[in-house]
Design an enzyme around this catalytic site. Structure first.
Site, PDB file in Angstrom:
ATOM      1  N   TRP A  82       2.677  16.690  -1.183  1.00 48.50           N
ATOM      2  CA  TRP A  82       3.323  15.546  -1.835  1.00 48.50           C
ATOM      3  C   TRP A  82       2.820  15.574  -3.263  1.00 48.50           C
ATOM      4  O   TRP A  82       1.637  15.343  -3.518  1.00 48.50           O
ATOM      5  CB  TRP A  82       2.938  14.246  -1.126  1.00 48.50           C
ATOM      6  CG  TRP A  82       3.703  13.062  -1.626  1.00 48.50           C
ATOM      7  CD1 TRP A  82       4.933  12.666  -1.224  1.00 48.50           C
ATOM      8  CD2 TRP A  82       3.282  12.118  -2.627  1.00 48.50           C
ATOM      9  NE1 TRP A  82       5.315  11.534  -1.910  1.00 48.50           N
ATOM     10  CE2 TRP A  82       4.331  11.177  -2.778  1.00 48.50           C
ATOM     11  CE3 TRP A  82       2.144  11.976  -3.410  1.00 48.50           C
ATOM     12  CZ2 TRP A  82       4.257  10.113  -3.672  1.00 48.50           C
ATOM     13  CZ3 TRP A  82       2.073  10.918  -4.305  1.00 48.50           C
ATOM     14  CH2 TRP A  82       3.134  10.003  -4.429  1.00 48.50           C
ATOM     15  N   ASN A 136      -6.008  18.141  -0.623  1.00 49.38           N
ATOM     16  CA  ASN A 136      -5.273  16.878  -0.466  1.00 49.38           C
ATOM     17  C   ASN A 136      -6.091  15.813  -1.177  1.00 49.38           C
ATOM     18  O   ASN A 136      -7.246  15.591  -0.831  1.00 49.38           O
ATOM     19  CB  ASN A 136      -5.140  16.547   1.032  1.00 49.38           C
ATOM     20  CG  ASN A 136      -4.692  15.113   1.262  1.00 49.38           C
ATOM     21  OD1 ASN A 136      -4.045  14.510   0.412  1.00 49.38           O
ATOM     22  ND2 ASN A 136      -5.029  14.572   2.414  1.00 49.38           N
ATOM     23  N   GLU A 175      10.933  -6.910   4.825  1.00 49.95           N
ATOM     24  CA  GLU A 175      10.789  -5.657   5.582  1.00 49.95           C
ATOM     25  C   GLU A 175      12.154  -4.993   5.797  1.00 49.95           C
ATOM     26  O   GLU A 175      12.285  -3.768   5.699  1.00 49.95           O
ATOM     27  CB  GLU A 175      10.081  -5.936   6.911  1.00 49.95           C
ATOM     28  CG  GLU A 175       9.949  -4.758   7.856  1.00 49.95           C
ATOM     29  CD  GLU A 175       9.197  -3.557   7.283  1.00 49.95           C
ATOM     30  OE1 GLU A 175       8.573  -3.667   6.207  1.00 49.95           O
ATOM     31  OE2 GLU A 175       9.271  -2.487   7.912  1.00 49.95           O
ATOM     32  N   GLU A 233      14.232   2.669   1.869  1.00 48.66           N
ATOM     33  CA  GLU A 233      13.533   3.913   2.188  1.00 48.66           C
ATOM     34  C   GLU A 233      14.457   4.963   2.785  1.00 48.66           C
ATOM     35  O   GLU A 233      14.378   6.127   2.415  1.00 48.66           O
ATOM     36  CB  GLU A 233      12.410   3.639   3.205  1.00 48.66           C
ATOM     37  CG  GLU A 233      11.220   2.926   2.640  1.00 48.66           C
ATOM     38  CD  GLU A 233      10.168   2.699   3.710  1.00 48.66           C
ATOM     39  OE1 GLU A 233      10.417   1.902   4.625  1.00 48.66           O
ATOM     40  OE2 GLU A 233       9.107   3.327   3.629  1.00 48.66           O
ATOM     41  N   HIS A 249      17.833 -19.277  -7.717  1.00 46.08           N
ATOM     42  CA  HIS A 249      17.117 -19.209  -8.992  1.00 46.08           C
ATOM     43  C   HIS A 249      17.306 -17.853  -9.681  1.00 46.08           C
ATOM     44  O   HIS A 249      16.467 -17.450 -10.481  1.00 46.08           O
ATOM     45  CB  HIS A 249      15.628 -19.507  -8.768  1.00 46.08           C
ATOM     46  CG  HIS A 249      15.422 -20.860  -8.160  1.00 46.08           C
ATOM     47  ND1 HIS A 249      15.469 -22.019  -8.888  1.00 46.08           N
ATOM     48  CD2 HIS A 249      15.228 -21.231  -6.873  1.00 46.08           C
ATOM     49  CE1 HIS A 249      15.284 -23.057  -8.076  1.00 46.08           C
ATOM     50  NE2 HIS A 249      15.138 -22.601  -6.842  1.00 46.08           N
TER      51      HIS A 249
HETATM   52  C1  F6R Z   1       7.085   1.713   4.887  1.00 45.64           C
HETATM   53  C2  F6R Z   1       5.811   2.381   5.003  1.00 45.64           C
HETATM   54  C3  F6R Z   1       4.800   2.129   3.939  1.00 45.64           C
HETATM   55  C4  F6R Z   1       3.441   1.859   4.583  1.00 45.64           C
HETATM   56  C5  F6R Z   1       2.360   1.750   3.503  1.00 45.64           C
HETATM   57  C6  F6R Z   1       1.017   1.405   4.104  1.00 45.64           C
HETATM   58  O1  F6R Z   1       7.949   2.078   5.916  1.00 45.64           O
HETATM   59  O2  F6R Z   1       5.563   3.104   5.922  1.00 45.64           O
HETATM   60  O3  F6R Z   1       5.184   1.088   3.108  1.00 45.64           O
HETATM   61  O4  F6R Z   1       3.536   0.684   5.326  1.00 45.64           O
HETATM   62  O5  F6R Z   1       2.276   2.953   2.813  1.00 45.64           O
HETATM   63  O6  F6R Z   1       0.588   2.390   4.974  1.00 45.64           O
HETATM   64  P1  F6R Z   1      -0.523   2.110   6.045  1.00 45.64           P
HETATM   65  O7  F6R Z   1       0.007   1.070   6.980  1.00 45.64           O
HETATM   66  O8  F6R Z   1      -0.738   3.423   6.714  1.00 45.64           O
HETATM   67  O9  F6R Z   1      -1.726   1.617   5.325  1.00 45.64           O
END
Ligand code: F6R
Length: 613
Positions: A74, A100, A486, A493, A509
C-alpha cells in the site's frame, strides 16, 4: 498497510509466499513482489498491481528456493510502480528487504547515504533503510543481525522488516516496531506474516513478535532478541482459527460472505456473555476495571473509521444507560491535540485489526497520563489488545473484505453488553428496561438472519435502480445517526459514489441545497422516539423532489407510504435497533458496488489495516 510474508524450510518457497500474499492482499494491493534465496544467489521478482500480476510475470520461471520473503504494498512513499515495489536490493545486491511501515527520518538518512555515494532505484523510504543497514554492515564489518540492531536505534518511525542476505542461505532476519509480525512454527520450517492467515494451512503454533524485538529465523531455529542483543524466550501461542474462516466459502466476495455471517458472528460475540434468561452479563474484562468504570470521570472512546462509528453509537448508549460522560475521539486527532487526561478517565479503544497506528499511539499517550485502557478488538493478540489494561474480543473471526461489516456489528453487540453491565452495576437502569434490552439483544442474531433472507432480493433491485447516482445523502437521528454515517462510508468505499451522512435535522442547515430529483436520500427511519420528526424530514425531502430510500420498521406504513423504496427490519427497542438498521445498508453498498463492476473486496486506494499515520 502492506502485507509481508516469509518462509524458511525445505519446501519450495515461491508457492508458499504467493499463497500467503493472496491472504494478505487486503492490506494493500498497489504492487507485489518476492525475493528468493536460491542457495548461492538472490532473485527478486516484483510487479505493479495485484498478486495476480506478479504471478503472470513469474509464470514459466523455474524458481528453486526454499527461503524467501514477499510483500504486497500500500503505497506511502512513491507511486505504485514496478520500481517502487518491494523487495528492494541493497546497493551491493547482497541483501534484499521488504518493509511495512514508514521511516520518518528517511530524508536525512538518504542524504547522508547519497553523500557517501549510494544510489537509489526507487522513491521509497524502505530502500533508504535497507542501504543504511548495509552501510553499517560494511563500515562496522559486522553481521547483518548486528547491523540491523544498530540501524534500528537510529530509525524514527514504524516498521516490520524482513531481510535475506546472499551470505546467509538459510536465514531471514526480521524486526518490528509498530507494525505487526507473527512467526509460525512448522515442521523444520518457519512462516512469517503480518497476521497468522498465511500460515494457517501449515501450523497453529505462532509467536507474536513485540516492538523492538529482532528475530533470526532458520528452518530449525527461531532466535528472538531485543535491540540490546539479549535473548528473549519466544512465547508460543495456539491459534484458534480454522482455514475455512479466511476463505470465501462459495460466496462471490468476502464482503458478501461477511455480511451473511453476521447472525453467527453477533451470536459469537454475545455467546457466554449474555444470559437473557437469568438476566446476567459475564464480561471478565469489565469486572477487572469495574470500579474504574463506575467511578469514571469520563469514558473516552478512541477509534477510526467504521470503528469510530461504533464508538459514536456507544456514546449515545452509555450516556443514556450509565449516566457517564462520554467523548468519542478520532484517534488521529486525539493523539496530537494534547488532551487533558487524568487517572479517573477510562479509554475504550475500538479496533477491528488492533493495529491501527493512530489508535495505538493514542492509547499509549493516554496510558502514560494515567488513564485506564480498555481494548475492544477483533484480532486476538494484536498490539492494541496487548497494550490494554483490560478488554474484550469481539469474536467476529477474520474479516478479509476491506470494508468492515461483521466486525462493526460485533463491536456494537459488545458495546451494548458493556453499557448494560456498567448500568446494572451502577444502578442507573431499572430492572424492567435491563431485562427488555437483554431480551432484545438476544434476538438480534435471528433478526439479522431474517433481514438477510427477506430483504436481499429487494435490496438488489434498489441497488440496480440507484447504481448510476453521483451522490447520496444518508440521514438519521439519535441512535440511528451513527448508522447514517456508517451507511455513507460503506457506499463511498465500495461504489466510489460520493455520499454524506448527516443528522437528519441538521440537513436544513446546508445539505438540503443538494436535494433535487437526482439525489437519492437514505433515511434510517426505524420506529423510535424521534419517529414523527424524521417523518417530517422525509416530507421535506419529498417536497423538493428528492428520492427517498428508507430503512423502516416492520409494519410502519407511514414511512413506507412516503418513501420511494424501503428496506424493512424487525421492530426492536430503539437502543438496539441500529445493529439491525446497518445490515440493509451494507447490502445496498455491496450490490451498488457490484452493479458498477467494482472490486468490492479491494476498493481502490484502501487498505484494511492502517498501520501508518
Ligand atoms: C471502513 C473501515 C475502516 C476501519 C478503520 C479502523 O470500512 O474498515 O474505516 O474501520 O481503518 O480500523 P480498525 O478498526 O482496524 O482500527
Amino acid at each position: 498497510m502492506c502485507g509481508i510474508v516469509g518462509y524458511v524450510g525445505s519446501n519450495l518457497a515461491y508457492p508458499i509466499l504467493i499463497d500467503g500474499l493472496k491472504k494478505l492482499e487486503y492490506r494493500g494491493y498497489d504492487s507485489a513482489g518476492v525475493a528468493l534465496h536460491t542457495g548461492n544467489a538472490l532473485e527478486v521478482y516484483k510487479k505493479e498491481g495485484k498478486v495476480a500480476a506478479l504471478e503472470d510475470f513469474v509464470y514459466g520461471k523455474n524458481i528453486q528456493a526454499t527461503v524467501g520473503i514477499g510483500h504486497t504494498r500500500w503505497a506511502t512513499h512513491g507511486v505504485p510502480s514496478d520500481r517502487n515495489a518491494h523487495p528492494h536490493y541493497s546497493n551491493s545486491g547482497n541483501i534484499a528487504m521488504i518493509h511495512n511501515g514508514i521511516i520518518e527520518n528517511y530524508a536525512q538518512l538518504k542524504s547522508e547515504l547519497q553523500q557517501k555515494g549510494y544510489t537509489f532505484a526507487s522513491d521509497t523510504d524502505s530502500e533508504v533503510l535497507l542501504n543504511f543497514i548495509e552501510d553499517i554492515k560494511i563500515n562496522n564489518d559486522c553481521s547483518l543481525e548486528e547491523a540491523v540492531r544498530v540501524a534500528l536505534k537510529r530509525v524514527v518511525g514504524a516498521y516490520v522488516i524482513l531481510l535475506i542476505d546472499k551470505d546467509l542461505p538459510d536465514t531471514i532476519i526480521a524486526a518490528r516496531k509498530g507494525s505487526p509480525l507473527v512467526i509460525g512454527i512448522g515442521n523444520n520450517a518457519h512462516y512469517l506474516g503480518s497476521d497468522a492467515s498465511p500460515m494457517l494451512a501449515y501450523t497453529k503454533e505462532v509467536v507474536y513478535i513485540n516492538d523492538y524485538e529482532l528475530a533470526i529465523v532458520r528452518p530449525d531455529e527461531l532466535i528472538l532478541k531485543n535491540l540490546g542483543n539479549e535473548r528473549i524466550t519466544p512465547f508460543v501461542q495456539k491459534l484458534d482459527i480454522e482455514l475455512a474462516a479466511i476463505e470465501k466459502g462459495g460466496y462471490d466476495h468476502f464482503m458478501l460472505k461477511e455480511i451473511f455471517e453476521q447472525p453467527q458472528t453477533i451470536f459469537d460475540s454475545l455467546r457466554g456473555r449474555l444470559d437473557a434468561e437469568h438476566q446476567h452479563i459475564t464480561l471478565s474484562g469489565v469486572d477487572k476495571i469495574k470500579e474504574k468504570l463506575i467511578h469514571a470521570n469520563r469514558v473516552i472512546i478512541v477509534a477510526c473509521g467504521t470503528s469510530w462509528h461504533a464508538g459514536l453509537l456507544a456514546e449515545y448508549v452509555i450516556e443514556e444507560l450509565c449516566r457517564i460522560n462520554v467523548e468519542v475521539e478520532y484517534a488521529s486527532e486525539f493523539r496530537y491535540r494534547n488532551p487533558i487526561i487524568t487517572d479517573k478517565d477510562v479509554i475504550i479503544a475500538v479496533s477491528q485489526s488492533g493495529e491501527t497506528a493512530d489508535t495505538l499511539v493514542a492509547i499509549e499517550n493516554a496510558k502514560k497520563q494515567g488513564a485506564t485502557i480498555f481494548g475492544l478488538v477483533n484480532v486476538v493478540g494484536s498490539s492494541i489488545a496487548r497494550m490494554s489494561d483490560a478488554g474484550a474480543y469481539t469474536h467476529a473471526g477474520p474479516e478479509i473484505g476491506v470494508a468492515s461489516t461483521k466486525a462493526f456489528t460485533a463491536q456494537l453487540a459488545l458495546l451494548y453488553l458493556i453499557a448494560l453491565k456498567v448500568a446494572y452495576e451502577k444502578q442507573t437502569i431499572d430492572q424492567t428496561l435491563f431485562n427488555k434490552l437483554l431480551g432484545d439483544l438476544a434476538k438480534v442474531p435471528q433478526y439479522v438472519q431474517d433481514i438477510l433472507e427477506e430483504q436481499d432480493a429487494a435490496i438488489q433491485e434498489i441497488a440496480r435502480k440507484y447504481a448510476d447516482a453521483n451522490d447520496f445523502l444518508y440521514l438519521g437521528r439519535g441512535f440511528n445517526f451513527p448508522i447514517a454515517l456508517e451507511g455513507a462510508l460503506k457506499l463511498k468505499e465500495v461504489s466510489y459514489i460520493h455520499a454524506e451522512g448527516y443528522p437528519a435535522a441538521e440537513m436544513k442547515h446546508g445539505p438540503i441545497a443538494l436535494v433535487d430529483e437526482n439525489l437519492p436520500v437514505v433515511f434510517v427511519a426505524t420506529k423510535d422516539s424521534y419517529h414523527e420528526k424524521i417523518v417530517s424530514n422525509i416530507q421535506e425531502i419529498k417536497a423538493r423532489k428528492g428520492q427517498v430510500i428508507a430503512v423502516v420498521s416492520q409494519g410502519d406504513n407511514v414511512v413506507a407510504g412516503l418513501a420511494d423504496d424501503v428496506m424493512v427490519v424487525p421492530q426492536i427497542h430503539e437502543i438496539i435497533a441500529p445493529i439491525l438498521s446497518v445490515v440493509p445498508l451494507q447490502l445496498l453498498s455491496y450490490y451498488i458496488g457490484i452493479n458498477r463492476g467494482l472490486d468490492v473486496d479491494k476498493p481502490r486506494n484502501l487498505a484494511k489495516s492502517v498501520t501508518v499515520e
